[in-house]
Scaffold this motif. Structure first.
Motif, PDB file in Angstrom:
ATOM      1  N   UNK A 199       0.843  -1.193   0.000  1.00  0.00           N
ATOM      2  CA  UNK A 199       0.000   0.000   0.000  1.00  0.00           C
ATOM      3  C   UNK A 199       0.887   1.254   0.000  1.00  0.00           C
ATOM      4  N   UNK A 200       1.888   1.245   0.891  1.00  0.00           N
ATOM      5  CA  UNK A 200       2.791   2.398   0.993  1.00  0.00           C
ATOM      6  C   UNK A 200       3.606   2.548  -0.293  1.00  0.00           C
ATOM      7  N   UNK A 201       4.080   1.418  -0.811  1.00  0.00           N
ATOM      8  CA  UNK A 201       4.860   1.438  -2.054  1.00  0.00           C
ATOM      9  C   UNK A 201       4.025   2.028  -3.207  1.00  0.00           C
ATOM     10  N   UNK A 202       2.778   1.592  -3.278  1.00  0.00           N
ATOM     11  CA  UNK A 202       1.898   2.101  -4.338  1.00  0.00           C
ATOM     12  C   UNK A 202       1.710   3.599  -4.174  1.00  0.00           C
ATOM     13  N   UNK A 203       1.559   4.004  -2.926  1.00  0.00           N
ATOM     14  CA  UNK A 203       1.352   5.425  -2.666  1.00  0.00           C
ATOM     15  C   UNK A 203       2.585   6.232  -3.091  1.00  0.00           C
ATOM     16  N   UNK A 204       3.752   5.649  -2.845  1.00  0.00           N
ATOM     17  CA  UNK A 204       4.988   6.337  -3.236  1.00  0.00           C
ATOM     18  C   UNK A 204       5.071   6.466  -4.757  1.00  0.00           C
ATOM     19  N   UNK A 205       4.682   5.418  -5.451  1.00  0.00           N
ATOM     20  CA  UNK A 205       4.703   5.489  -6.923  1.00  0.00           C
ATOM     21  C   UNK A 205       3.741   6.575  -7.386  1.00  0.00           C
ATOM     22  N   UNK A 206       2.571   6.586  -6.754  1.00  0.00           N
ATOM     23  CA  UNK A 206       1.574   7.590  -7.143  1.00  0.00           C
ATOM     24  C   UNK A 206       2.145   8.996  -6.969  1.00  0.00           C
ATOM     25  N   UNK A 207       2.777   9.253  -5.828  1.00  0.00           N
ATOM     26  CA  UNK A 207       3.285  10.612  -5.607  1.00  0.00           C
ATOM     27  C   UNK A 207       4.439  10.924  -6.555  1.00  0.00           C
ATOM     28  N   UNK A 208       5.286   9.920  -6.821  1.00  0.00           N
ATOM     29  CA  UNK A 208       6.416  10.230  -7.716  1.00  0.00           C
ATOM     30  C   UNK A 208       5.937  10.378  -9.161  1.00  0.00           C
ATOM     31  N   UNK A 209       4.798   9.808  -9.485  1.00  0.00           N
ATOM     32  CA  UNK A 209       4.296   9.916 -10.866  1.00  0.00           C
ATOM     33  C   UNK A 209       3.316  11.064 -11.016  1.00  0.00           C
TER      34      UNK A 209
END
Ligand code: C2E
Ligand code: CA
Ligand code: CA
Length: 685
Positions: A199-209
Motif C-alpha cells: 500500500x505504501x509502495x503504491x502510494x509512493x509510486x503515485x506521488x512520484x508519478x
C-alpha cells in the motif's frame, strides 16, 4: 485486511463458529448470538448486506469491463484479477453473513466455513500486491511484470501467499479449534504487514508519478487510496462493520471509470492513442527510468493521399496501416501524435532488435498498399530511437517527431548518429538556459536606410556567444527558445538593451528615427504582455515612438482579432509596428492589412526571386503595388547589390535593409558606422 490484535478469543461479529455440543448447549460463539442476539444478528445481516452490495458492484464492473473489451493490456488483466479477488472476498463475506445470522448449523457448516476462510485468505493476500502491480503499470514503472525490480518486490507477496496457501498444513495464518472457534495466528499479521508494505509502495509510486499522470487518473487513484484507508480504519475500530472490501470495490469503480476508461487517451478517428497519451506515457517512462525503443513513422505524402482516396471521415493512413502496425506491436503500443505520424513503443526489447524491426518496416514501405481498389505508395521517414539514451525529454521526442529532417538524412531508417540533430537541439537548449547566467546574449544592430542612402533606423538582432557551442544564430536558437518558453526572456532582454541604448542618446544624436525590435508572436499573445512592455520602456524613460515592433505574419487567422487588439493598445501608447517577412506566410492578405501597421517588410526571398525569373519579378512588383494601395510604408530587406537598389528605386519603396549597407554588428561597431555615415553626410554638404 483489518488486523486482528486479539488472539485466541472469538470476537463479536467476527466469524466465530461453534458447534452445538452433544447435550445441545451452545458454547461460546453461538452464546454470543444468544446473549447479544439483537446486536449480533444486526452485525451479521449488516455484513451480509455489505457483502451482497460488494458482489453486485464487482459483478457490474466485471461485466462492463468485458463489454467494453478492455481486456488486452497487462493493466486490464491486473484490473480484472483485482475485481475477481474482490468478488471472491464478497462471496466469503456473504457466507459469513448467511451463517452468522442463521446459526442453523448442520454437519457441513464447519467445512463450508473453512473453505470460505481459506478462499478469503488466499485471495485477499494478493489484493494489495495486485494493486501495487496495477499502479506500477499505470504509471509506467513497469508495463511487464518481469523486471528484476518487480521480481524482488514480489518476494513479500510470494512468501505471504505461500503462508495462506499452505495454512491447512501449517496453521500459521488461522486455525479452527476442536470447538470450531476461529483463531487468527501470527501469519495473518505477516500478511497485513506485507499488505501495508504494498500500500505504501503504491502510494509512493503515485506521488512520484504525480506530474506524469493525467488529472483524471490522479483523482481516481487518490480516491481509491482514501477509500481503502477509511474502510480499513473503520473495520479496525469497529470489527463488526465489515466495510473494507466494499470500500475497495467502490474505489475500483472509480478506477474503472477514470483509469481503465481511456476515452480521453484515444484518437477516435485513428483508434490508437493520441498525442496527450504519448506525452504522458513517455513522460512516465522517462520519470521512472524505463528503457524503451521507439519507432517513428512519418508519412510524408499524407495530404495528397488523403485528398485522393479519403472521404473526410476516417483517416485513410490509419485505415491502411492499422492491421500492419498491429502485426508488429500490440494496439496499446501504437500512438498517433499527428495525422501523419505513428509512434510504436517497444518496451523490454534490445535496441538491435528494435532497429531490425524498423529495417523490416522500411522494406515493407517500398511496396504499395491496397486500399479500396487503389494501390497506394506511402512515402515515409522512419526513425528509431532509444529512450532515455537518445531522447531525454518529451520535448525532444516531439522535436524528433515534427522537426524538419536534415536534407542529407532522408534515406533509409534514421538511427544512431543520424539523430544527432536532436542532440544538437539539446545542446542548444542547454546553451539557451545558461545564456543569461553566462551573459552570452548580445544585441547586434543592422541599419536601415532611405532610398537616397540616408540613415533611417536599425533592427536589433539577437546573437549568442556560448562558451561551448560558440556563436549561435537566432534562426537556430529562437525556434528552440519558443518551444521551451524561454523566448520571452530573450525578447525582454533585447527590449531592455534597446531601451538602454536609446537612453544613451546616441541613436537620436545620429538621427535614427526608430529601432526595430522583433517580437515572437507567441509572446505578444500572452496575457499581461502590453503591461510588461510598457513597464520596461517606462522604467528607462525613453520615447515610445523610437521603438518599432516587428511581428511575422505566420499566425493563425483565428488569432487576428486578439493580435489586432494588442497592436491597437501598443500603438495608442505610441509604439510603431511592422509586419516582418511579408510574402513568406500563407495568411489571409486582407486580415494582414486589417492590422494597424506602419511598415510592411518584404521578405528577402521576394527580392531575390525577382532577379531569377520573370514570375519572381511580377510577384515583387505586385506585392509592392498592393502594399502601396494599402497606404503602408514599405521596407525591403536582403539588399545586397547596387542593382537591387536601382530596381527598388524604380518600383518605389520607402526603406532598405541589407548587407549592401551593413551586416548586423555589435553596438560599438554600430556607433562607429553611425559616425562614419554622419561624417560622409557632412562631407557631401
Ligand atoms: P528577421 O527579423 O527577418 O531578420 C533579418 C535577418 O536577415 C537577420 O538574420 C539578418 O542578419 C538577415 N539579413 C539582413 N540583411 C541581409 C542581407 O542582405 N542578406 C542576407 N543574406 N541576410 C540578411 P538573423 O539576425 O540571423 O535573424 C534571423 C531571424 O531571427 C530574424 O529574422 C528574426 O526572425 C529572428 N530574430 C532575430 N533577433 C530576434 C529577437 O531579438 N527576438 C526574436 N523573437 N526573434 C529574433
Ligand atoms: Ca525582423
Ligand atoms: Ca525579416
Amino acid at each position: 485486511m483489518a488486523v486482528s490484535g486479539q488472539k485466541q478469543r472469538p470476537v463479536r461479529g467476527d466469524i466465530s463458529l461453534k458447534k452445538t455440543s452433544e447435550n445441545g448447549i451452545l458454547k461460546e460463539g453461538i452464546c454470543c448470538v444468544i446473549r447479544e442476539a439483537g446486536d449480533c444478528m444486526l452485525d451479521y445481516s449488516f455484513s451480509l448486506g455489505v457483502a451482497v452490495s460488494t458482489l453486485l458492484i464487482c459483478a457490474v464492473n466485471l461485466i462492463y469491463t468485458f463489454i467494453q473489451g478492455r481486456t488486452d493490456k497487462v493493466q486490464n488483466k491486473i484490473f480484472i484479477t483485482i475485481l475477481c479477488i474482490l468478488t471472491v472476498n464478497a462471496m466469503t463475506g456473504m457466507i459469513s453473513g448467511i451463517y452468522g445470522s442463521n446459526p442453523v448449523l448442520n454437519e457441513y457448516t464447519p467445512h463450508v466455513f473453512k473453505i470460505s476462510r481459506y478462499a478469503y485468505f488466499v485471495t485477499h493476500t494478493a489484493l494489495c500486491p495486485m494493486f501495487f502491480y496495477y499502479i506500477s503499470n499505470v504509471s509506467f514503472v513497469s508495463t511487464h511484470l518481469v523486471s528484476t525490480k518487480v521480481r524482488l518486490l514480489s518476494i513479500p507477496f510470494l512468501l505471504t501467499e505461500i503462508l495462506a496457501l499452505t495454512n491447512p498444513l501449517t496453521n500459521m495464518v488461522w486455525t479452527v479449534d476442536e470447538d470450531y472457534a476461529f483463531h487468527r495466528e501470527w501469519g495473518e499479521i505477516a500478511i497485513y504487514i506485507a499488505a501495508l508494505f504494498y500500500y505504501v509502495l503504491s502510494f509512493m509510486i503515485l506521488t512520484s508519478s504525480w506530474k506524469v499522470l493525467s488529472v483524471k487518473r490522479r483523482n481516481a487513484l487518490v480516491f481509491f487510496f482514501v477509500l481503502v484507508a477509511v474502510g480499513v480504519i473503520i473495520q479496525l475500530v469497529e470489527k463488526s462493520i465489515k466495510v473494507e472490501v466494499l470500500a475497495e470495490a467502490v474505489g475500483f469503480t472509480g478506477v474503472m471509470m477514470s483509469v481503465e476508461n481511456e476515452d480521453d487517451r484515444i484518437d477516435f478517428g485513428m483508434g490508437f492513442y493520441n498525442r496527450a497519451a504519448l506525452n504522458l506515457d513517455i513522460g512516465s517512462s522517462l520519470k521512472h527510468n524505463r528503457r524503451l525503443g521507439i519507432i517513428v513513422i512519418r508519412i510524408n505524402n499524407y495530404e495528397i493521399i488523403d485528398r485522393l482516396v479519403g472521404n473526410g471521415e476516417t483517416n485513410v493512413i490509419s485505415d491502411i496501416l492499422s492491421d500492419y502496425l498491429q502485426s508488429i506491436v500490440k494496439r496499446y503500443d501504437i500512438y498517433v501524435p499527428g495525422k501523419n505520424i505513428f509512434v510504436l513503443t517497444l518496451y523490454d526489447k534490445l535496441p538491435e532488435r528494435v532497429e531490425q524491426i524498423a529495417d523490416e518496416m522500411e522494406k515493407r514501405f517500398e511496396y504499395t498498399w491496397e486500399y479500396k481498389n487503389f494501390s497506394i505508395q506511402l512515402n515515409t521517414t522512419i526513425m528509431v530511437a532509444d529512450i532515455p539514451k537518445q531522447i531525454r525529454t518529451t520535448s525532444e521526442l516531439f522535436y524528433m517527431l515534427e522537426s524538419p529532417i536534415p536534407e542529407d538524412k532522408d534515406k533509409g531508417v534514421l538511427k544512431g548518429d543520424d539523430l544527432n540533430f536532436i542532440m544538437r537541439r539539446r545542446l542548444v537548449e542547454d546553451a539557451i538556459s545558461r545564456g543569461f547566467a553566462d551573459k552570452s546574449y548580445e544585441v547586434y544592430y543592422q541599419p536601415t536606410h532611405y532610398l537616397d542612402g540616408r540613415l533611417h533606423g536599425a533592427e536589433a538582432l539577437i546573437r549568442m556567444h556560448d562558451r561551448e557551442l560558440g556563436n549561435l544564430y537566432p534562426d537556430e536558437f529562437i525556434p528552440v527558445a519558443e518551444q521551451t518558453g524561454l523566448v520571452d526572456d530573450i525578447d525582454e532582454f533585447v527590449l531592455e538593451e534597446v531601451c538602454r541604448f536609446i537612453k544613451t542618446g546616441v541613436p537620436e544624436k545620429y538621427g535614427i528615427d526608430n529601432i526595430n525590435v522583433n517580437l515572437s508572436v507567441i509572446q505578444c499573445m500572452r496575457p499581461g504582455f502590453v503591461e510588461s512592455v510598457n513597464q520596461i520602456v517606462e522604467r528607462y524613460g525613453v520615447s515610445k515612438k523610437l521603438i518599432n515592433f516587428e511581428i511575422t505574419e505566420t499566425i493563425a487567422a483565428s488569432d487576428y482579432m486578439r493580435l489586432s487588439e494588442i497592436i491597437r493598445k501598443l500603438k495608442s501608447e505610441g509604439f510603431l509596428f511592422s509586419m516582418d517577412d511579408y510574402g513568406t506566410g500563407y495568411s489571409n492578405v486582407s486580415a494582414v492589412f486589417s492590422l494597424d501597421l506602419d511598415v510592411v517588410k518584404i521578405d528577402k526571398s521576394i527580392l531575390w526571386g525577382a532577379e531569377t525569373s520573370e514570375l519572381g519579378m511580377a510577384i515583387l512588383e505586385n506585392t509592392i503595388r498592393m502594399i502601396r494601395q494599402m497606404k503602408k510604408k514599405i521596407l525591403v530587406e536582403g539588399v545586397e547589390t547596387a542593382e537591387q537598389i536601382s530596381l527598388l528605386t524604380k518600383l518605389g519603396v520607402d526603406y532598405l535593409q541589407g548587407f549592401y549597407f551593413s551586416r548586423p554588428v555589435p553596438e560599438a561597431d554600430f556607433i562607429k558606422y553611425l559616425s562614419v555615415k554622419k561624417s560622409e553626410k557632412s562631407q557631401k554638404k
